[in-house]
Design a protein around this motif. Sequence first.
Motif, mmCIF file in Angstrom:
data_model
loop_
_atom_site.group_PDB
_atom_site.id
_atom_site.type_symbol
_atom_site.label_atom_id
_atom_site.label_comp_id
_atom_site.label_asym_id
_atom_site.label_seq_id
_atom_site.Cartn_x
_atom_site.Cartn_y
_atom_site.Cartn_z
ATOM 1 N N TRP A 1 28.852 0.530 -15.810
ATOM 2 C CA TRP A 1 29.302 0.023 -14.512
ATOM 3 C C TRP A 1 30.256 -1.149 -14.730
ATOM 4 C CZ3 TRP A 1 23.662 0.036 -12.400
ATOM 5 C CH2 TRP A 1 23.370 1.306 -11.886
ATOM 6 N N ALA B 1 29.087 1.290 -9.228
ATOM 7 C CA ALA B 1 27.646 1.457 -9.115
ATOM 8 C C ALA B 1 27.272 2.144 -7.805
ATOM 9 C CB ALA B 1 26.951 0.099 -9.219
ATOM 10 N N ARG C 1 25.548 8.580 -15.622
ATOM 11 C CA ARG C 1 24.913 7.545 -14.801
ATOM 12 C C ARG C 1 24.250 8.093 -13.536
ATOM 13 N NH1 ARG C 1 29.951 5.021 -15.926
ATOM 14 N NH2 ARG C 1 30.496 5.333 -13.732
#
Length: 240
Positions: free
Chosen positions: A94, A100, A221
């Motif tokens: 991030w 994010a 992620r």
Amino acid sequence: MADTDGAQVRGDADRLIASPRHTVGLVLIQVGIAAGGAYMQSRSSPGPNLVPQHQGLVPLYVSLIVLEWALVRYVWAGVRKQGGGLFELIGGRWSTAKTALLDFAIALPFWVVWEATARLVHALLGRSEAKSIDVLLPKGATEVALWFALSASAGVCEEIVFRGYFQKQFRALTGSVAAAVLLQAIVFGAAHAYQGLKQVSVITVLGVLYGLLAEWCRTLRPGMLAHAWSDIYGGYLKFL
């Protein structure tokens, strides 16, 4: 004009991220985990549960957390020898709050699809004869806290091992994205043999979904977020 950027991307995707010997070692570790899980399911014990009763889960949770990170350490060692790193497998970190938030925005609807798919596959496969693992779910503040830590570790570590390492390595070895996604999902499902054959089938299907998400996003992620949340929800919050 030659498409040099496209050629570079394809070249990176086709490059082995670790030695074949290292990959064989990791496959053998997963075979051992699968065999141990299958033995736990097949051994004769009274009652419908995998273990007779709920007790002594703190050492189990701690040992599983250590195992998750030990596998990542093994992956990191193999990738490092080829000049790579963990963030290369993950697809970056991030860099901004916007990055994010975007990952969370992807992870949430993916988890909804994941949950719906799991329910559908469960229904299609019918009743399971496997011993229940509900007795291994947390009770009490200490176990709940460790379960959250285990779920977070599984979300990060298993995505690195299966979608980060295996999927990239299988793609380089086979030259096929489809084969890579399927093979890593099979290994992922087999690693959960302690839950029984039906659940292995369900988890294999879900592993395909995680693999497709990783291919689409070009980062692990969102999958890490969805994976960790699914373990937290499925192992604790669902029963509140």
